[in-house]
Enzyme design. Structure first.
Site, PDB file in Angstrom:
ATOM      1  N   ARG A 103       0.673  -1.326   0.033  1.00  0.00           N
ATOM      2  CA  ARG A 103       0.061   0.181  -0.094  1.00  0.00           C
ATOM      3  C   ARG A 103       0.914   1.265  -0.042  1.00  0.00           C
ATOM      4  O   ARG A 103       1.853   1.359   0.534  1.00  0.00           O
ATOM      5  CB  ARG A 103      -0.783  -0.042   1.077  1.00  0.00           C
ATOM      6  CG  ARG A 103      -1.826   1.134   1.105  1.00  0.00           C
ATOM      7  CD  ARG A 103      -2.644   1.213   2.457  1.00  0.00           C
ATOM      8  NE  ARG A 103      -2.271   1.957   3.495  1.00  0.00           N
ATOM      9  CZ  ARG A 103      -3.037   2.417   4.634  1.00  0.00           C
ATOM     10  NH1 ARG A 103      -4.182   1.847   4.845  1.00  0.00           N
ATOM     11  NH2 ARG A 103      -2.467   3.115   5.447  1.00  0.00           N
ATOM     12  N   CYS A 105      -0.186   5.375   0.707  1.00  0.00           N
ATOM     13  CA  CYS A 105      -1.422   6.289   1.375  1.00  0.00           C
ATOM     14  C   CYS A 105      -0.589   7.553   1.413  1.00  0.00           C
ATOM     15  O   CYS A 105       0.341   7.879   2.117  1.00  0.00           O
ATOM     16  CB  CYS A 105      -1.606   5.711   2.603  1.00  0.00           C
ATOM     17  SG  CYS A 105      -3.256   6.543   3.200  1.00  0.00           S
TER      18      CYS A 105
END
Length: 127
Positions: A103, A105
């Site tokens: 991920r 972010c």
């Protein structure tokens, strides 16, 4: 060969793009906001509710393509402010139910419809 993915269980695109594209063994859904597929409006003003709806929208596109949240290999998450990071993470972790894709972010200046978050993923097809 590219295949365009469309489902009524996710919001209609608000611009010139597809809900998702399937190519080879991969699915590339468009980034999803916390928009209700029926009304085309944000579901609420809280990060938790918008995050939950964004993930539901992604799940609908993935399912239509023959994939699922469990098949996601990478997510990119955009937040309107990092002040929402904790609330976002709580819902994200719950919705991914123990699955932990790679991920990225970060916060951005602004998102479409003044949304609090947008999530995009890359997934593999179910075998």
């Amino acid at each position: 060969m590219l295949e365009t993915i469309y489902t009524e269980h996710a919001p209609k695109p608000i611009g010139p793009y597809a809900q998702g594209i399937k190519v080879g063994e991969f699915v590339y859904p468009a980034g999803q906001l916390g928009v209700d597929p029926l009304s085309g409006k944000l579901v609420a003003d809280t990060i938790k509710e918008q995050t939950e709806q964004a993930i539901k929208n992604l799940s609908a596109v993935l399912e239509e393509a023959g994939s699922s949240l469990e098949q996601v290999v990478k997510t990119t998450c955009y937040l309107s402010t990092m002040e929402n990071f904790q609330g976002f993470n709580e819902v994200y972790e719950e919705q991914f139910n123990g699955h932990k894709p790679a991920r990225t972010c970060f916060a951005v200046q602004e998102l479409p419809l003044k949304a609090l978050c947008e999530i995009e993923v890359v997934a593999v097809l179910k075998k």
